[in-house]
Design an enzyme around this catalytic site. Structure first.
Site, PDB file in Angstrom:
ATOM      1  N   ARG A  57       0.920  -1.147  -0.203  1.00  0.00           N
ATOM      2  CA  ARG A  57       0.406  -0.028  -0.113  1.00  0.00           C
ATOM      3  C   ARG A  57       1.095   1.213   0.027  1.00  0.00           C
ATOM      4  O   ARG A  57       1.883   1.433   0.287  1.00  0.00           O
ATOM      5  CB  ARG A  57      -1.460   0.194   1.139  1.00  0.00           C
ATOM      6  CG  ARG A  57      -0.755  -0.752   2.480  1.00  0.00           C
ATOM      7  CD  ARG A  57       0.996  -0.196   3.374  1.00  0.00           C
ATOM      8  NE  ARG A  57      -0.032   1.844   3.313  1.00  0.00           N
ATOM      9  CZ  ARG A  57       1.246   2.343   3.808  1.00  0.00           C
ATOM     10  NH1 ARG A  57       2.505   1.711   3.436  1.00  0.00           N
ATOM     11  NH2 ARG A  57       0.810   3.021   3.719  1.00  0.00           N
ATOM     12  N   ARG A 100      -7.154  -0.370  -6.953  1.00  0.00           N
ATOM     13  CA  ARG A 100      -7.284   0.847  -5.677  1.00  0.00           C
ATOM     14  C   ARG A 100      -7.505   2.690  -6.660  1.00  0.00           C
ATOM     15  O   ARG A 100      -6.428   2.699  -6.878  1.00  0.00           O
ATOM     16  CB  ARG A 100      -6.429   1.378  -4.923  1.00  0.00           C
ATOM     17  CG  ARG A 100      -6.494  -0.261  -3.852  1.00  0.00           C
ATOM     18  CD  ARG A 100      -5.227  -0.013  -2.829  1.00  0.00           C
ATOM     19  NE  ARG A 100      -6.322   0.982  -1.576  1.00  0.00           N
ATOM     20  CZ  ARG A 100      -5.342   1.507  -0.266  1.00  0.00           C
ATOM     21  NH1 ARG A 100      -3.865   0.806   0.145  1.00  0.00           N
ATOM     22  NH2 ARG A 100      -6.935   2.289   0.573  1.00  0.00           N
ATOM     23  N   ASP A 245      -1.316  10.867  -2.011  1.00  0.00           N
ATOM     24  CA  ASP A 245      -2.166   9.855  -3.341  1.00  0.00           C
ATOM     25  C   ASP A 245      -2.440  10.035  -4.582  1.00  0.00           C
ATOM     26  O   ASP A 245      -2.168   9.606  -5.515  1.00  0.00           O
ATOM     27  CB  ASP A 245      -3.402   8.552  -2.531  1.00  0.00           C
ATOM     28  CG  ASP A 245      -2.789   8.103  -0.908  1.00  0.00           C
ATOM     29  OD1 ASP A 245      -2.583   7.419  -1.578  1.00  0.00           O
ATOM     30  OD2 ASP A 245      -2.809   9.126  -0.399  1.00  0.00           O
ATOM     31  N   LYS A 257      -3.945  10.091   2.870  1.00  0.00           N
ATOM     32  CA  LYS A 257      -5.041   9.551   4.321  1.00  0.00           C
ATOM     33  C   LYS A 257      -6.504  10.674   4.772  1.00  0.00           C
ATOM     34  O   LYS A 257      -6.312  11.641   5.086  1.00  0.00           O
ATOM     35  CB  LYS A 257      -3.822   8.635   4.865  1.00  0.00           C
ATOM     36  CG  LYS A 257      -4.328   7.822   5.583  1.00  0.00           C
ATOM     37  CD  LYS A 257      -5.854   6.902   5.234  1.00  0.00           C
ATOM     38  CE  LYS A 257      -5.100   6.156   4.097  1.00  0.00           C
ATOM     39  NZ  LYS A 257      -5.617   5.358   3.624  1.00  0.00           N
TER      40      LYS A 257
HETATM   41  O1  MRU Z   1      -4.573   2.654   2.199  1.00  0.00           O
HETATM   42  P1  MRU Z   1      -3.206   3.320   2.114  1.00  0.00           P
HETATM   43  O2  MRU Z   1      -2.084   2.707   2.775  1.00  0.00           O
HETATM   44  O3  MRU Z   1      -3.082   3.035   0.644  1.00  0.00           O
HETATM   45  O4  MRU Z   1      -3.123   5.310   1.867  1.00  0.00           O
HETATM   46  C1  MRU Z   1      -2.113   5.392   0.992  1.00  0.00           C
HETATM   47  C2  MRU Z   1      -1.122   5.990   1.817  1.00  0.00           C
HETATM   48  O5  MRU Z   1      -0.027   5.619   3.159  1.00  0.00           O
HETATM   49  C3  MRU Z   1      -1.321   7.542   2.531  1.00  0.00           C
HETATM   50  O6  MRU Z   1      -2.330   8.125   2.263  1.00  0.00           O
HETATM   51  C4  MRU Z   1      -0.125   8.714   2.699  1.00  0.00           C
HETATM   52  O7  MRU Z   1       0.144   9.971   3.193  1.00  0.00           O
HETATM   53  C5  MRU Z   1       0.148   8.804   0.974  1.00  0.00           C
HETATM   54  S1  MRU Z   1       1.164   7.307   0.094  1.00  0.00           S
HETATM   55  C6  MRU Z   1       2.662   7.833   0.082  1.00  0.00           C
END
Ligand code: MRU
Length: 369
Positions: A57, A100, A245, A257
């Site tokens: 992830r 995703r 993301d 997140k």
């Molecule tokens: O749901 P995840 O764990 O894949 O989410 C991604 C993240 O870890 C965060 O949103 C993060 O801050 C950005 S990914 C580099």
């Protein structure tokens, strides 16, 4: 980064490719920090499932996993004919793209690969697919290192830095985005303290960021998600650095997140600089509004229960919430540009609304290496 496992320290990437066996190799992140294990996926469908189920992830890491998955699917094609190959590849692409929805890195990675797969033969394109996937992974590492150098001066001696979720090396191929300035500051001999938001419901901050920082010997505390406002009000946080993301090049909006937006509002309220660190593969140059970013809604079970380890070391899920109650579980939120002090990129720090003006150079991801 280096991982100390069974008494030995060894360098690992989060995701890599086993060419001989046509397998994608991944650190099984759901078992951390209690168990360090590397797993492999036998075909592109398994790779897509590993992304959906969050074995791997984080934006850059799932970008690389999708890239390797596309190469894996391309290399598994055993028939003849470019037309049939293209149809097969479209199916592989679709499966990985759907794994995703919020992070744009997988889409950018696979788009870049397809543009490079121009050979006249299936064998030629299969080779090009793997070379392009490897290049994406190398670029990810180079971008994270470069943005770390640009972000390093933001961390002053003695700084107290808040980060949310895990935008560390586990979220990328190596090094990380939000953590890259921290690792660079550590290499320069600075001492500082990191607060890791717990980041419910999956607790990536408490589990993954804390594990990473502990492995690298960086001083840190885990805080409950609700504690950041209190610490800011008491003057105990100097700086916030998060990952992203999907960052919109047109507007400077940042999807990250769930809970990031709340922290940005709090930081603005308290006059604390709020930075977002990204490699260039996280920029979406197409979407015109944050409202259009697909926000993943995950299983309500993630909110209603939690995974942990019993004293005997057995992994176990326990119900937390009132039996019979339902939950909503949006996994990401969108922070508007006016709450963001700067976007730390491999090419320097930009105001979020300036990204579009600099799109010619920022769009050239490969130009960094
Ligand atoms: O749901 P995840 O764990 O894949 O989410 C991604 C993240 O870890 C965060 O949103 C993060 O801050 C950005 S990914 C580099």
């Amino acid at each position: 980064m280096n991982v100390t496992h069974q008494g030995k320290s060894r360098h690992y990437r989060t995701v890599w490719f086993d060419k001989a066996r046509n397998r994608v190799r991944l650190i099984e992140q759901r078992l951390l920090p209690h168990k360090f294990k590397v797993v492999s996926t036998a075909d592109y469908r398994e790779t897509a499932r590993a992304i959906t189920d969050m074995i791997v992830r984080g934006a850059g890491a799932i970008g690389a996993a999708a890239a390797y998955g596309l190469a894996q699917g391309a290399r598994a094609f055993r028939r003849r004919g470019l037309k049939a190959f293209e149809r097969h590849l479209a199916k592989v692409h679709h499966t990985l793209a759907e794994a995703r929805p919020t992070a744009v890195d997988p889409l950018n990675a696979m788009r870049g690969m397809l543009a490079q797969m121009t050979g006249d033969t299936v064998a030629g394109r299969q080779q090009q697919a793997l070379a392009a996937a490897e290049q994406f992974a190398e670029d990810d590492v180079a971008h994270c290192k470069a943005l770390g150098q640009h972000g390093e001066p933001l961390i002053r001696e003695g700084a107290r830095v808040l980060t949310h979720c895990n935008a560390g090396w586990l979220a990328f191929v190596d090094v990380g985005s939000a953590t890259a300035p921290m690792y660079a500051a550590q290499a320069n001999g600075k001492s500082f303290h990191v607060f890791c938001d717990e980041t419910r419901p999956r607790s990536q901050g408490a589990i993954l960021t804390a594990w990473e920082l502990a492995q690298q010997g960086i001083a840190h505390d885990i805080i409950a998600d609700n504690a950041a406002g209190h610490l800011m009000q008491r003057g105990e946080i100097d700086l916030v650095i998060t990952g992203s993301d999907r960052t919109l090049g047109r507007t400077g909006e940042v999807a990250n997140k769930i809970g990031t937006y709340t922290k940005a509002v709090l930081a603005k309220r308290h006059g604390i600089p709020f930075y977002v660190a990204i490699p260039l593969s996280t920029i979406d140059w197409e979407l015109e509004s944050g409202q259009a970013i697909p926000i993943e809604e995950r299983d309500e079970d993630e909110v209603l229960s939690a995974w942990g380890v019993t004293p005997s070391g057995r992994r176990q899920q326990v119900r937390l919430a009132n039996p019979g109650s339902n939950a909503r579980n949006p996994a990401f939120d969108v922070t508007p540009p006016e709450l963001i002090t700067g976007i730390i990129t491999p090419l320097g720090i930009f105001k979020p609304r300036q990204l579009w003006k600099h799109r010619a150079k920022l769009g050239q991801a490969a130009a960094i290496c």
